[in-house]
Write a protein that holds these residues in place. Structure first.
Motif, PDB file in Angstrom:
ATOM      1  N   THR A   1       0.846  -1.199   0.000  1.00  0.00           N
ATOM      2  CA  THR A   1       0.000   0.000   0.000  1.00  0.00           C
ATOM      3  C   THR A   1       0.883   1.250   0.000  1.00  0.00           C
ATOM      4  O   THR A   1       0.649   2.188  -0.772  1.00  0.00           O
TER       5      THR A   1
ATOM      6  N   TYR B   1       2.804   5.858 -10.819  1.00  0.00           N
ATOM      7  CA  TYR B   1       1.630   5.016 -10.519  1.00  0.00           C
ATOM      8  C   TYR B   1       0.991   4.524 -11.815  1.00  0.00           C
ATOM      9  O   TYR B   1       0.746   3.328 -11.994  1.00  0.00           O
TER      10      TYR B   1
ATOM     11  N   HIS C   1     -11.479   2.804  -4.485  1.00  0.00           N
ATOM     12  CA  HIS C   1     -11.854   2.844  -3.073  1.00  0.00           C
ATOM     13  C   HIS C   1     -13.256   2.304  -2.802  1.00  0.00           C
ATOM     14  O   HIS C   1     -13.634   2.141  -1.638  1.00  0.00           O
TER      15      HIS C   1
HETATM   16  C1  HEM Z   1      -5.704   2.407  -1.329  1.00  0.00           C
HETATM   17  C2  HEM Z   1      -8.552   3.788   2.322  1.00  0.00           C
HETATM   18  C3  HEM Z   1      -8.148   8.391   0.895  1.00  0.00           C
HETATM   19  C4  HEM Z   1      -4.837   7.036  -2.357  1.00  0.00           C
HETATM   20  C5  HEM Z   1      -6.532   2.391  -0.242  1.00  0.00           C
HETATM   21  C6  HEM Z   1      -6.964   1.192   0.440  1.00  0.00           C
HETATM   22  C7  HEM Z   1      -7.766   1.580   1.461  1.00  0.00           C
HETATM   23  C8  HEM Z   1      -7.842   3.021   1.431  1.00  0.00           C
HETATM   24  C9  HEM Z   1      -8.461   0.678   2.484  1.00  0.00           C
HETATM   25  C10 HEM Z   1      -6.568  -0.247   0.049  1.00  0.00           C
HETATM   26  C11 HEM Z   1      -5.231  -0.568   0.631  1.00  0.00           C
HETATM   27  C12 HEM Z   1      -4.681  -1.840   0.025  1.00  0.00           C
HETATM   28  O1  HEM Z   1      -5.442  -2.796  -0.171  1.00  0.00           O
HETATM   29  O2  HEM Z   1      -3.484  -1.870  -0.262  1.00  0.00           O
HETATM   30  C13 HEM Z   1      -8.693   5.163   2.248  1.00  0.00           C
HETATM   31  C14 HEM Z   1      -9.516   5.954   3.143  1.00  0.00           C
HETATM   32  C15 HEM Z   1      -9.444   7.244   2.730  1.00  0.00           C
HETATM   33  C16 HEM Z   1      -8.546   7.262   1.579  1.00  0.00           C
HETATM   34  C17 HEM Z   1     -10.316   5.444   4.344  1.00  0.00           C
HETATM   35  C18 HEM Z   1     -10.166   8.399   3.371  1.00  0.00           C
HETATM   36  C19 HEM Z   1     -10.753   9.341   2.665  1.00  0.00           C
HETATM   37  C20 HEM Z   1      -7.187   8.433  -0.085  1.00  0.00           C
HETATM   38  C21 HEM Z   1      -6.657   9.644  -0.667  1.00  0.00           C
HETATM   39  C22 HEM Z   1      -5.730   9.253  -1.592  1.00  0.00           C
HETATM   40  C23 HEM Z   1      -5.667   7.805  -1.565  1.00  0.00           C
HETATM   41  C24 HEM Z   1      -7.083  11.052  -0.268  1.00  0.00           C
HETATM   42  C25 HEM Z   1      -4.852  10.059  -2.499  1.00  0.00           C
HETATM   43  C26 HEM Z   1      -4.577  11.320  -2.325  1.00  0.00           C
HETATM   44  C27 HEM Z   1      -4.815   5.667  -2.382  1.00  0.00           C
HETATM   45  C28 HEM Z   1      -4.001   4.889  -3.308  1.00  0.00           C
HETATM   46  C29 HEM Z   1      -4.257   3.548  -3.011  1.00  0.00           C
HETATM   47  C30 HEM Z   1      -5.213   3.546  -1.918  1.00  0.00           C
HETATM   48  C31 HEM Z   1      -3.074   5.433  -4.377  1.00  0.00           C
HETATM   49  C32 HEM Z   1      -3.683   2.325  -3.723  1.00  0.00           C
HETATM   50  C33 HEM Z   1      -4.637   1.930  -4.847  1.00  0.00           C
HETATM   51  C34 HEM Z   1      -4.194   0.640  -5.500  1.00  0.00           C
HETATM   52  O3  HEM Z   1      -4.457  -0.427  -4.942  1.00  0.00           O
HETATM   53  O4  HEM Z   1      -3.583   0.694  -6.576  1.00  0.00           O
HETATM   54  N1  HEM Z   1      -7.076   3.480   0.378  1.00  0.00           N
HETATM   55  N2  HEM Z   1      -8.120   5.977   1.325  1.00  0.00           N
HETATM   56  N3  HEM Z   1      -6.555   7.341  -0.645  1.00  0.00           N
HETATM   57  N4  HEM Z   1      -5.513   4.833  -1.565  1.00  0.00           N
HETATM   58 FE1  HEM Z   1      -6.822   5.397  -0.153  1.00  0.00          FE
END
Ligand code: HEM
Length: 128
Positions: free
Chosen positions: A44, A62, A75
């Motif tokens: 992650t 990315y 998400h």
């Molecule tokens: C992946 C939660 C906001 C960027 C994830 C994952 C969760 C999560 C649970 C999966 C992790 C995994 O399985 O490896 C959240 C929550 C947020 C939030 C609760 C609250 C608003 C954001 C924001 C950004 C972001 C604001 C970017 C500015 C990413 C990226 C990934 C990710 C780049 C990896 C995606 C992939 O699997 O290719 N997030 N996130 N997230 N999140 Fe968030």
């Protein structure tokens, strides 16, 4: 025209990397967040470093490896309530404090993250 300097170049790869590591160490301990994240956050964090590099105008690391970010769609499998978005942002503020990211760069970056975090909300408040 003149080439502008990307925010990524101001923050630098090393500080961005430290920020992301500090951030996920806080996420892993936050009661509202750790239940929806994997136990091992290595992958992650690696993806987030790639994503934030391009988000701040650096090389598109990315997209090169994973395709279009489609962040909101990626998400959707996770229940993201307004409380979780606030928790995510509070971990980020603490991480920014820890790596001493201050000033206009911090304000600019944090403001964008706030908009993106709010855009990720996909569930009303609730027991889930
Ligand atoms: C992946 C939660 C906001 C960027 C994830 C994952 C969760 C999560 C649970 C999966 C992790 C995994 O399985 O490896 C959240 C929550 C947020 C939030 C609760 C609250 C608003 C954001 C924001 C950004 C972001 C604001 C970017 C500015 C990413 C990226 C990934 C990710 C780049 C990896 C995606 C992939 O699997 O290719 N997030 N996130 N997230 N999140 Fe968030």
């Amino acid at each position: 025209g003149e080439k502008s300097i990307a925010p990524f170049e101001y923050i630098g790869e090393e500080k961005l990397s430290k920020l992301v590591d500090a951030f996920y160490s806080k996420v892993s301990q936050h009661p509202d967040l750790f239940p929806i994240f994997p136990d091992d956050l290595t992958e992650t964090a690696r993806k987030q470093k790639q994503f934030l590099t391009q988000y701040l105008g650096g090389p598109p690391l990315y997209t090169e490896e994973h395709g279009h970010p489609m962040l909101r769609a990626r998400h959707l499998p996770f229940p993201i309530t307004p409380t979780r978005a606030r928790a995510w942002l509070s971990c980020m503020r603490e991480a920014m404090d820890e790596v001493e990211l201050h000033g206009d760069l911090r304000d600019f970056f944090y403001h964008r993250l706030e908009l993106t975090a709010n855009h990720m909300v996909n569930q009303p408040e609730g027991p889930g």
